[in-house]
Design a protein around this motif. Structure first.
Motif, short mmCIF file in Angstrom:
data_model
loop_
_atom_site.label_atom_id
_atom_site.label_comp_id
_atom_site.label_asym_id
_atom_site.label_seq_id
_atom_site.Cartn_x
_atom_site.Cartn_y
_atom_site.Cartn_z
N THR A 116 -11.88 5.88 2.32
CA THR A 116 -12.12 6.47 1.01
C THR A 116 -12.45 5.36 0.01
O THR A 116 -12.15 4.18 0.26
CB THR A 116 -10.87 7.23 0.54
OG1 THR A 116 -9.77 6.32 0.49
CG2 THR A 116 -10.55 8.38 1.47
N PRO A 117 -13.07 5.67 -1.13
CA PRO A 117 -13.32 4.64 -2.15
C PRO A 117 -12.01 3.96 -2.55
O PRO A 117 -11.02 4.62 -2.87
CB PRO A 117 -13.92 5.44 -3.31
CG PRO A 117 -14.57 6.62 -2.64
CD PRO A 117 -13.67 6.97 -1.49
N GLY A 118 -12.00 2.66 -2.50
CA GLY A 118 -10.78 1.91 -2.81
C GLY A 118 -9.83 1.80 -1.64
O GLY A 118 -8.70 1.30 -1.80
N GLY A 119 -10.26 2.25 -0.45
CA GLY A 119 -9.40 2.18 0.73
C GLY A 119 -9.26 0.77 1.27
O GLY A 119 -9.92 -0.17 0.81
N TRP A 120 -8.39 0.61 2.23
CA TRP A 120 -8.05 -0.70 2.78
C TRP A 120 -8.47 -0.80 4.23
O TRP A 120 -8.16 0.08 5.04
CB TRP A 120 -6.54 -0.95 2.69
CG TRP A 120 -6.01 -1.05 1.28
CD1 TRP A 120 -5.71 -0.02 0.45
CD2 TRP A 120 -5.72 -2.24 0.57
NE1 TRP A 120 -5.24 -0.48 -0.76
CE2 TRP A 120 -5.23 -1.86 -0.71
CE3 TRP A 120 -5.81 -3.59 0.86
CZ2 TRP A 120 -4.85 -2.78 -1.66
CZ3 TRP A 120 -5.43 -4.52 -0.09
CH2 TRP A 120 -4.96 -4.11 -1.34
N HIS A 130 0.95 3.98 -3.22
CA HIS A 130 0.04 5.10 -2.95
C HIS A 130 0.20 6.17 -4.04
O HIS A 130 1.30 6.68 -4.27
CB HIS A 130 0.34 5.72 -1.58
CG HIS A 130 -0.52 6.91 -1.27
ND1 HIS A 130 -1.89 6.84 -1.16
CD2 HIS A 130 -0.18 8.21 -1.04
CE1 HIS A 130 -2.37 8.03 -0.89
NE2 HIS A 130 -1.37 8.89 -0.80
N HIS A 161 -15.21 8.52 4.94
CA HIS A 161 -14.34 8.60 3.76
C HIS A 161 -13.12 9.52 4.01
O HIS A 161 -12.76 10.29 3.12
CB HIS A 161 -15.12 9.09 2.53
CG HIS A 161 -16.44 8.43 2.36
ND1 HIS A 161 -16.58 7.07 2.28
CD2 HIS A 161 -17.70 8.95 2.28
CE1 HIS A 161 -17.86 6.77 2.13
NE2 HIS A 161 -18.57 7.89 2.14
N ILE A 221 0.83 -1.20 0.00
CA ILE A 221 0.00 0.00 0.00
C ILE A 221 0.87 1.25 0.00
O ILE A 221 0.62 2.21 -0.75
CB ILE A 221 -0.94 -0.01 1.22
CG1 ILE A 221 -1.94 -1.16 1.11
CG2 ILE A 221 -1.67 1.32 1.36
CD1 ILE A 221 -2.76 -1.37 2.37
N ASP A 245 -7.33 6.50 4.06
CA ASP A 245 -6.99 5.55 3.00
C ASP A 245 -6.84 4.14 3.54
O ASP A 245 -7.06 3.16 2.82
CB ASP A 245 -5.67 5.97 2.32
CG ASP A 245 -5.76 7.35 1.73
OD1 ASP A 245 -6.65 7.58 0.89
OD2 ASP A 245 -4.94 8.23 2.12
#
Length: 425
Positions: free
Chosen positions: A117-121, A8, A88, A4, A91
Motif C-alpha cells: 500500500t502507499p507508505g508500506g514497508w 499502525h 497494494h 511498525i 502494509d
C-alpha cells in the motif's frame, strides 16, 4: 517490526506478507514480536508464503498454532498478479534471503514493492556472505540444521514407537493405539483454543484417554469386546470435539493437516529436547517391566496365577503408550505416529516369533523407514508422511508375500517327496 506494529494507524488489521518463509524461523520470530508490540486492539493478518509445499508444511507445523497466521504458496520468480496477489494489498512485505535466490533480483524486488500500500514497508534481509558460504558447502543433507533436528527427532520417534508398538501389536491393542494417537488432535486444538501450548493438549488428552480405556479390565471372556467398544466411543467423541474446537477457535490452526499429519521439518531444538526426555523415561520404565509385561501379554490368566500384577501392568503400559504418542504427535502429527506404531511391529512379528529378535527388528525397521523417508522427502515436493507410510506398508507387503511364497514352495516340496517314484516289484 516493533515500530511498525506500535504505530499502525488502523482501523483495519496490519496486513503482513512474508515471502520465502522456508521452515518458519522468521515467521516465528516476527509473529511473536507482533503479538507483543502491537497497539491494544490492533489486529494482524499475517500471510506466510513459500514456493515449496514441503517447506510450507514445515513452516505450518512450526507456527501454525499462532493466531491469525495464514499460509499460501507464492513463488518470487513469477508475477504476483498471476498467482492471485493483488497490488497494494499489504502494509508490510518481509523476506529473508529472498533476492539472493531469485533469478532476477531486481524484477523480484519490483514485484514485491507493487504489493505494498502507499507508505508500506518492504523489509528484506540479504546476508550475502552467509548465503555464499551456505551454498559453498555443497548443500548436503547434513548441512541443513532443520534436517539434523529432523533426523534426531525421527530416530527417537522410531525407537520409541517401535518398542511400544511391538508390545501393542502383541497385546492386540492396535485399535487402542490408534485412538490414543487420534485424541492428540482434539487435545492440541482444545489447548490452543484455551491459550495453552499444543503440547499441553497432546499430553492431557492422551493420558486421560488412556486412563479411561484402562478402566475396562482385560481379563475375562468378553474383555476384548468391552475394551473395543469403549475405545471406539472415546475416539468418536473426542474427534468430534476436535473439529468443534477448530471451528470455535475462528483462527488458523495451521490447517487441520498440521495437527493430523505434522511435519518432521521445522522441528525446534526444544521439541527435540522434550522428545528425548520422554523417550528416556518411557524406555527405562518399559525395560524395567518388560519381562512381566511380556508374560502378562501372552497369557494373562497364568501370569495372574503366578503373582504378576496384570491389571497394574496393563494400566502402566497404556500410560507409557499415551506419553510416547503425545510426545511424538507434536512432530509426526496424530496419524503418522500410528503408522510407526503398527507397521514395523506387524512386519517384525511376521518375520519371527522370538520376542527379543522381534523387538529388535521392529526398532530397526522403524528407524530404517524413517531415515529413508527423510532422505527421499528432502529432494521431493511430496510430503514425508506419504513416503513414511508407503515404505512401511511396502515392507509389510513384501514380508507377507515372501512368507506366502515360501509356504507354497514348502508344500510343493513336501508333496513331491511324498509321491512314490517307483519301487521293487
Amino acid at each position: 517490526m516493533r515500530r511498525i506494529a506500535a504505530t499502525h494507524p488502523g482501523p483495519g488489521p496490519l496486513r503482513v506478507l512474508e515471502v520465502g518463509a522456508a521452515t518458519g524461523v522468521t515467521t516465528e520470530a516476527v509473529t511473536r514480536v507482533l503479538a507483543a508490540e502491537g497497539r491494544p486492539g490492533t489486529a494482524v493478518d499475517y500471510l506466510c508464503t513459500e514456493a515449496s509445499d514441503l517447506l510450507l508444511d514445515a513452516a505450518r507445523a512450526r507456527t501454525g498454532t499462532r493466531p491469525r497466521v495464514r499460509f499460501a504458496r507464492f513463488d518470487v520468480h513469477h508475477d504476483p498478479h498471476h498467482q492471485g496477489f493483488r497490488p497494494h494489498s499489504f502494509d508490510v512485505v518481509i523476506g529473508a534471503d529472498v533476492l539472493a535466490a531469485a533469478h532476477d533480483p531486481e524484477g523480484a524486488a519490483h514485484g514485491l514493492a507493487e504489493l505494498l500500500t502507499p507508505g508500506g514497508w518492504l523489509l528484506l534481509t540479504e546476508p550475502m556472505a552467509a548465503v555464499e558460504e551456505w551454498h559453498a558447502a555443497g548443500g548436503p543433507i547434513w548441512s541443513y540444521p532443520f534436517m539434523v533436528n529432523a533426523f534426531a527427532a525421527g530416530t527417537m520417534t522410531a525407537v520409541l514407537a517401535g518398542a511400544l508398538g511391538w508390545f501393542m501389536v502383541l497385546r492386540r491393542q492396535s485399535f487402542t493405539g490408534h485412538t490414543l494417537a487420534l485424541v492428540g488432535f482434539p487435545g492440541a486444538a482444545g489447548a490452543v483454543l484455551l491459550g495453552l501450548s499444543a503440547l499441553t493438549g497432546y499430553f492431557a488428552f492422551c493420558l486421560v484417554a488412556a486412563l479411561v480405556i484402562a478402566a475396562v479390565p482385560r481379563a475375562g471372556r468378553f474383555s476384548g469386546a468391552q475394551e473395543s467398544a469403549l475405545t471406539g466411543t472415546v475416539q468418536s467423541f473426542l474427534l468430534a470435539c476436535g473439529y468443534l474446537f477448530v471451528v470455535l477457535y475462528r483462527g488458523s490452526l495451521g490447517g487441520v493437516n498440521a495437527l493430523l499429519f505434522g511435519s518432521f521439518l521445522g522441528i525446534t531444538v526444544g521439541q527435540v529436547a522434550v522428545l528425548a526426555a520422554v523417550a528416556a523415561v518411557v524406555l527405562l520404565v518399559l525395560a524395567a517391566i518388560g519381562r512381566p509385561l511380556l508374560f502378562a501379554s501372552v497369557d494373562p490368566e497364568v501370569a495372574a496365577g503366578r503373582g504378576v500384577r496384570v491389571r497394574a501392568l496393563s494400566v502402566l503400559f497404556l500410560l507409557l503408550l499415551a506419553a510416547a504418542t503425545a510426545a511424538t504427535s507434536q512432530i509426526t502429527g496424530t496419524l503418522l505416529v500410528f503408522a510407526l506404531l503398527v507397521m514395523p511391529a506387524a512386519t517384525a512379528q511376521a518375520l519371527t516369533g522370538r520376542p527379543g529378535l522381534g523387538l529388535a527388528l521392529t526398532v530397526l525397521i522403524a528407524v530404517a523407514v524413517t531415515w529413508l523417508a527423510l532422505v527421499v522427502a528432502f529432494s521431493s515436493p511430496y510430503p514425508i508422511g506419504f513416503f513414511l507410510t508407503s515404505f512401511a506398508f511396502g515392507g509389510y507387503v513384501l514380508v507377507r508375500l515372501g512368507r506366502t511364497v515360501a509356504g507354497a514352495l514348502r508344500r510343493v516340496s513336501a508333496a513331491a517327496r511324498a509321491v512314490p517314484t517307483g519301487g521293487a516289484r
